[in-house]
Design a protein around this motif. Structure first.
Motif, mmCIF file in Angstrom:
data_model
loop_
_atom_site.group_PDB
_atom_site.id
_atom_site.type_symbol
_atom_site.label_atom_id
_atom_site.label_comp_id
_atom_site.label_asym_id
_atom_site.label_seq_id
_atom_site.Cartn_x
_atom_site.Cartn_y
_atom_site.Cartn_z
ATOM 1 N N THR A 34 0.856 -1.181 0.000
ATOM 2 C CA THR A 34 0.000 0.000 0.000
ATOM 3 C C THR A 34 0.889 1.227 0.000
ATOM 4 O OG1 THR A 34 -1.737 -1.158 1.217
ATOM 5 C CG2 THR A 34 -1.812 1.252 1.229
ATOM 6 N N ALA A 35 0.630 2.139 -0.934
ATOM 7 C CA ALA A 35 1.392 3.378 -1.034
ATOM 8 C C ALA A 35 0.520 4.539 -0.550
ATOM 9 C CB ALA A 35 1.817 3.621 -2.474
ATOM 10 N N MET A 36 1.133 5.414 0.238
ATOM 11 C CA MET A 36 0.486 6.633 0.722
ATOM 12 C C MET A 36 1.462 7.780 0.526
ATOM 13 S SD MET A 36 -0.974 5.269 4.290
ATOM 14 C CE MET A 36 -2.591 4.622 4.458
ATOM 15 N N GLU A 37 0.961 9.003 0.708
ATOM 16 C CA GLU A 37 1.830 10.155 0.551
ATOM 17 C C GLU A 37 3.045 10.012 1.460
ATOM 18 O OE1 GLU A 37 1.470 14.931 0.323
ATOM 19 O OE2 GLU A 37 0.707 13.983 2.134
ATOM 20 N N GLY A 38 4.211 10.335 0.923
ATOM 21 C CA GLY A 38 5.438 10.243 1.684
ATOM 22 C C GLY A 38 6.131 8.896 1.593
ATOM 23 N N HIS A 39 5.567 7.975 0.820
ATOM 24 C CA HIS A 39 6.157 6.641 0.660
ATOM 25 C C HIS A 39 7.551 6.773 0.044
ATOM 26 C CE1 HIS A 39 6.671 2.484 -0.671
ATOM 27 N NE2 HIS A 39 5.596 2.151 0.022
ATOM 28 N N ALA A 40 8.434 5.911 0.435
ATOM 29 C CA ALA A 40 9.778 5.896 -0.151
ATOM 30 C C ALA A 40 9.678 5.585 -1.646
ATOM 31 C CB ALA A 40 10.640 4.833 0.535
ATOM 32 N N PRO A 41 10.471 6.240 -2.458
ATOM 33 C CA PRO A 41 10.444 5.963 -3.894
ATOM 34 C C PRO A 41 10.726 4.487 -4.175
ATOM 35 C CG PRO A 41 11.684 7.958 -3.454
ATOM 36 C CD PRO A 41 11.413 7.318 -2.127
ATOM 37 N N THR A 42 9.868 3.887 -4.983
ATOM 38 C CA THR A 42 9.965 2.465 -5.302
ATOM 39 C C THR A 42 9.425 2.228 -6.698
ATOM 40 O OG1 THR A 42 9.479 1.947 -2.983
ATOM 41 C CG2 THR A 42 9.240 0.150 -4.544
ATOM 42 N N ILE A 43 9.995 1.278 -7.392
ATOM 43 C CA ILE A 43 9.428 0.792 -8.648
ATOM 44 C C ILE A 43 9.223 -0.705 -8.468
ATOM 45 C CG2 ILE A 43 9.792 0.386 -11.108
ATOM 46 C CD1 ILE A 43 11.352 2.992 -11.207
ATOM 47 N N THR A 44 8.044 -1.189 -8.800
ATOM 48 C CA THR A 44 7.752 -2.612 -8.653
ATOM 49 C C THR A 44 7.009 -3.116 -9.883
ATOM 50 O OG1 THR A 44 6.783 -4.284 -7.193
ATOM 51 C CG2 THR A 44 5.533 -2.258 -7.458
ATOM 52 N N THR A 45 7.168 -4.390 -10.155
ATOM 53 C CA THR A 45 6.386 -5.008 -11.220
ATOM 54 C C THR A 45 5.057 -5.468 -10.629
ATOM 55 O OG1 THR A 45 7.496 -7.111 -10.811
ATOM 56 C CG2 THR A 45 8.363 -5.764 -12.601
ATOM 57 N N LEU A 46 4.052 -5.532 -11.484
ATOM 58 C CA LEU A 46 2.719 -5.950 -11.064
ATOM 59 C C LEU A 46 2.470 -7.393 -11.455
ATOM 60 C CD1 LEU A 46 0.613 -2.901 -12.333
ATOM 61 C CD2 LEU A 46 1.588 -3.239 -10.063
ATOM 62 N N ARG A 47 1.668 -8.075 -10.660
ATOM 63 C CA ARG A 47 1.158 -9.392 -11.020
ATOM 64 C C ARG A 47 -0.339 -9.199 -11.299
ATOM 65 N NH1 ARG A 47 -2.106 -10.701 -7.076
ATOM 66 N NH2 ARG A 47 -1.609 -10.098 -4.950
ATOM 67 N N PRO A 48 -0.990 -10.145 -11.954
ATOM 68 C CA PRO A 48 -2.437 -10.015 -12.154
ATOM 69 C C PRO A 48 -3.143 -9.899 -10.806
ATOM 70 C CG PRO A 48 -1.559 -11.741 -13.547
ATOM 71 C CD PRO A 48 -0.454 -11.333 -12.616
ATOM 72 N N GLY A 49 -4.026 -8.927 -10.709
ATOM 73 C CA GLY A 49 -4.749 -8.718 -9.459
ATOM 74 C C GLY A 49 -5.588 -7.463 -9.489
ATOM 75 N N ILE A 50 -6.013 -7.055 -8.300
ATOM 76 C CA ILE A 50 -6.866 -5.881 -8.149
ATOM 77 C C ILE A 50 -6.045 -4.727 -7.595
ATOM 78 C CG2 ILE A 50 -8.959 -4.941 -7.095
ATOM 79 C CD1 ILE A 50 -9.407 -7.326 -9.025
ATOM 80 N N LEU A 51 -6.072 -3.611 -8.303
ATOM 81 C CA LEU A 51 -5.444 -2.367 -7.868
ATOM 82 C C LEU A 51 -6.561 -1.563 -7.202
ATOM 83 C CD1 LEU A 51 -2.740 -0.657 -8.319
ATOM 84 C CD2 LEU A 51 -3.990 0.392 -10.188
ATOM 85 N N LYS A 52 -6.438 -1.327 -5.896
ATOM 86 C CA LYS A 52 -7.495 -0.631 -5.146
ATOM 87 C C LYS A 52 -7.008 0.767 -4.788
ATOM 88 C CE LYS A 52 -10.051 -2.875 -2.357
ATOM 89 N NZ LYS A 52 -11.439 -2.996 -2.045
ATOM 90 N N VAL A 53 -7.818 1.767 -5.162
ATOM 91 C CA VAL A 53 -7.455 3.155 -4.957
ATOM 92 C C VAL A 53 -8.502 3.804 -4.049
ATOM 93 C CG1 VAL A 53 -6.996 5.326 -6.146
ATOM 94 C CG2 VAL A 53 -6.467 3.176 -7.282
ATOM 95 N N GLU A 54 -8.035 4.442 -2.985
ATOM 96 C CA GLU A 54 -8.942 5.129 -2.067
ATOM 97 C C GLU A 54 -8.622 6.613 -2.074
ATOM 98 O OE1 GLU A 54 -8.833 3.322 1.797
ATOM 99 O OE2 GLU A 54 -9.147 1.322 0.964
ATOM 100 N N GLY A 55 -9.684 7.419 -2.105
ATOM 101 C CA GLY A 55 -9.488 8.859 -2.125
ATOM 102 C C GLY A 55 -10.694 9.589 -1.588
ATOM 103 N N PRO A 56 -10.651 10.910 -1.662
ATOM 104 C CA PRO A 56 -11.756 11.722 -1.141
ATOM 105 C C PRO A 56 -13.107 11.399 -1.799
ATOM 106 C CG PRO A 56 -9.850 13.097 -1.636
ATOM 107 C CD PRO A 56 -9.551 11.723 -2.153
ATOM 108 N N GLU A 57 -13.095 10.933 -3.036
ATOM 109 C CA GLU A 57 -14.339 10.614 -3.741
ATOM 110 C C GLU A 57 -14.722 9.148 -3.669
ATOM 111 O OE1 GLU A 57 -12.689 12.606 -6.944
ATOM 112 O OE2 GLU A 57 -12.892 14.300 -5.574
#
Length: 145
Positions: A34-57
């Motif tokens: 899970t990435a949030m503001e201030g997360h350390a810079p990272t690059i990762t590869t993705l596997r098949p799955g669900i990308l879940k995004v939470e925000g004000p809306e």
């Protein structure tokens, strides 16, 4: 209220999302994160799955089949091989994705008969694709490995 960051999701076909979020749950090839503001810079590869995004809306879910995620202190950019809004995903799309994974597995078995690494990677891709279908409520025909 939690601090927000920029989120961008792009596939070869189009830009699917670009808005402010509080967190992004990423199906990483080496494990979920899970990435949030201030997360350390990272690059990762993705596997098949669900990308879940939470925000004000609210929360947004996307089905991704692979690609890369770049996490910066001020945001997350996802470059997906294929991405579909979870609610728009159809059984036909899942069947097509699973068939592609089966073909990749078959080619790897033929090309790397005594080299388990690439065959194992292709089998994992197929397994992740089937598991993703189960997670979103669609049923993949069980592959014959």
């Amino acid at each position: 209220m939690a601090d927000t960051m920029q989120f961008d999701l792009v596939s070869p076909e189009r830009r699917l999302a670009s808005f402010q979020v509080t967190s992004v749950q990423i199906p990483g090839a080496d494990g979920d994160m899970t990435a949030m503001e201030g997360h350390a810079p990272t690059i990762t590869t993705l596997r098949p799955g669900i990308l879940k995004v939470e925000g004000p809306e609210g929360t947004h879910d996307y089905v991704v089949t692979g690609g890369f995620a770049e996490i910066r202190a001020d945001g997350v950019s996802v470059l997906a091989e294929r991405a579909v809004v979870k609610g728009d995903m159809t059984q036909d799309q899942l069947d097509e994705m699973v068939e592609e994974a089966k073909a990749t597995y078959s080619k790897a078995k033929d090309a790397f008969q005594n080299e388990p690494g690439p065959v194992d990677d292709a089998a994992k891709l197929l397994s992740d694709m089937v598991a993703m279908g189960d997670e979103i409520g669609l049923s993949a025909k069980q592959p014959n490995l």
